[in-house]
Design an enzyme around this catalytic site. Structure first.
Site, PDB file in Angstrom:
ATOM      1  N   TYR A 146      -8.264  11.910 -20.400  1.00 42.67           N
ATOM      2  CA  TYR A 146      -9.020  10.751 -19.914  1.00 42.67           C
ATOM      3  C   TYR A 146      -9.178   9.751 -21.050  1.00 42.67           C
ATOM      4  O   TYR A 146      -9.209  10.127 -22.229  1.00 42.67           O
ATOM      5  CB  TYR A 146     -10.429  11.178 -19.491  1.00 42.67           C
ATOM      6  CG  TYR A 146     -10.560  11.750 -18.098  1.00 42.67           C
ATOM      7  CD1 TYR A 146     -10.813  10.920 -17.012  1.00 42.67           C
ATOM      8  CD2 TYR A 146     -10.460  13.116 -17.866  1.00 42.67           C
ATOM      9  CE1 TYR A 146     -10.964  11.432 -15.731  1.00 42.67           C
ATOM     10  CE2 TYR A 146     -10.615  13.651 -16.584  1.00 42.67           C
ATOM     11  CZ  TYR A 146     -10.867  12.794 -15.522  1.00 42.67           C
ATOM     12  OH  TYR A 146     -11.014  13.304 -14.256  1.00 42.67           O
ATOM     13  N   ASP A 178     -14.637  10.816 -10.210  1.00 42.34           N
ATOM     14  CA  ASP A 178     -15.918  10.358  -9.671  1.00 42.34           C
ATOM     15  C   ASP A 178     -15.816   8.954  -9.087  1.00 42.34           C
ATOM     16  O   ASP A 178     -14.846   8.239  -9.330  1.00 42.34           O
ATOM     17  CB  ASP A 178     -16.983  10.336 -10.780  1.00 42.34           C
ATOM     18  CG  ASP A 178     -17.183  11.698 -11.410  1.00 42.34           C
ATOM     19  OD1 ASP A 178     -16.782  12.705 -10.793  1.00 42.34           O
ATOM     20  OD2 ASP A 178     -17.749  11.749 -12.522  1.00 42.34           O
TER      21      ASP A 178
END
Lengths: 253, 253
Positions: free
Chosen positions: A109, A51
């Protein structure tokens, strides 16, 4: 010939990985550099999007081209024309049948936070500031609830176009570490794939659980019958980094 | 009443500490915020200047004012109006006779580098990239030569206005550390004071010694009969951080 790139970037100045109109993205920046360098249009296929504002230490992407340049030289050639906030860490010939998106087994992540009385500008670019003290036990208790196959619809931004909101999370942990600029608390999560905003909302929900704004029971409910009101806030992109993509048995380094 | 502030900043966007024409500085930014907040002109006196682009985790500054606000509340009040890349970490009433510049006994700076095959954008903002491998033994050997009282004229930018170029270095060390974004090599130096560019040129000279561009004998000569050609390069500001100022017996935290 198919080539694989491992890419690191500071995502602060970019509107995410994927090419879009009216905004500068990582994909577009690398594709332009590669197309110019190779004199032919290059189309990159990544493990997945990141993102807007999200960073990467190990994004993986493939592209198809017929080049005279040896594969291992592609990284330096690209870096010579890329801006300083994007770096190709390695380049190689892809194994047979490899696809950066379809061959990906797991992604890891890390969402970073730091706790204290006052903001520290040297931590602030890549970590989210939380005023107060950290209770790592509560954070880990909350994080453990995410493990398994669940419907993560409540953790997903409404603008997601995913076909299904069911995802599998393999492992989660919060851990503290000390680096030169200060003490950081990291949320590390490994999963088969993630929805738009999912990691940032998991991290924010664990944090809000620590702060008493969300209960463990809310989190359990949010995973069985998804409802946005049961989960915590979505933390800002700056704290999030795509650390690695697991392609076992394929290995890139 | 005299007050002391401990200040951290990301110096990337600033032309250093000291107020100057036609450029935004840390001093000016905090003075403006304080003057607006307190409704009276505030003049800050720091432990010393930091150069353009240099960071701080523990800059110390004092100012004189008569305020109704309790001293310990000043930090949060200032932070509410300061930009995110400057943060006042603490505020207190100064001890009798304290002067942020004159009372300073020692300053500690750290210059950070990272070694490897390719740039890492997540390390690059606050550390200098060196292609290749690090030989920490050679770096430490070179760094040890700086210890003592020497004429550091060769390590000083010509635009310095210092009356004397003699300075005392108490301690130097290079050490390796691993943080989330990668492995870093830090040059830590403690001294009574430093000339303009001095830490960055010491770090660059030790590095150039490791790379075979400067010899240990050159460094020894440069400290007895200063000549710029004997020393190595001045490394870029982004890797440098003012870590702390020692005011013993005064302690701020």
């Amino acid at each position: 010939m198919r080539y694989v790139l491992i890419i690191a970037y500071d995502g602060t100045e970019y509107a995410g990985w994927q090419t879009q109109k009216n905004a500068v993205t990582i994909q577009e920046t690398i594709e332009r550099a590669a197309s110019e360098l190779f004199g032919a249009e290059v189309k990159l296929h990544a493990s997945g999007r990141t993102d807007s504002g999200v960073h990467a230490l190990g994004q993986v992407a493939h592209f198809d081209a017929s080049l005279s340049l040896p594969a291992e030289k592609i990284a330096d050639a690209l870096n010579a024309v890329l801006p300083p906030d994007i770096s190709v860490l390695s380049s190689s010939v892809a194994p047979d049948g490899f696809d950066a998106n379809l061959s990906a087994k797991k992604k890891t992540y890390v969402y970073r936070m730091y706790f204290g009385k006052r903001r520290n500008p040297m931590c602030d670019r890549y970590a989210f500031f939380v005023r107060g003290e950290c209770d790592i036990g509560v954070l880990n208790g909350a994080a453990s609830l995410f493990v398994g196959e669940h419907d993560f619809a409540a953790y997903c931004a409404s603008k997601s176009s995913a076909k299904t909101t069911v995802r599998t999370v393999f492992e989660t942990k919060f851990y503290e570490s000390e680096d030169f600029f200060g003490r950081t608390v990291s949320f590390e999560v490994t999963g088969g794939g993630f929805l738009y905003n999912m990691v940032r909302t998991m991290a924010g929900t664990a944090l809000d659980c620590m702060l008493g704004k969300v209960t463990a029971s809310d989190i359990e409910k949010s995973l069985s019958s998804p409802e946005r009101s049961l989960v915590g806030r979505t933390l800002p992109a700056k704290g999030l980094t795509l650390v690695s993509v697991d392609y076992s048995p394929f290995v890139f380094a």
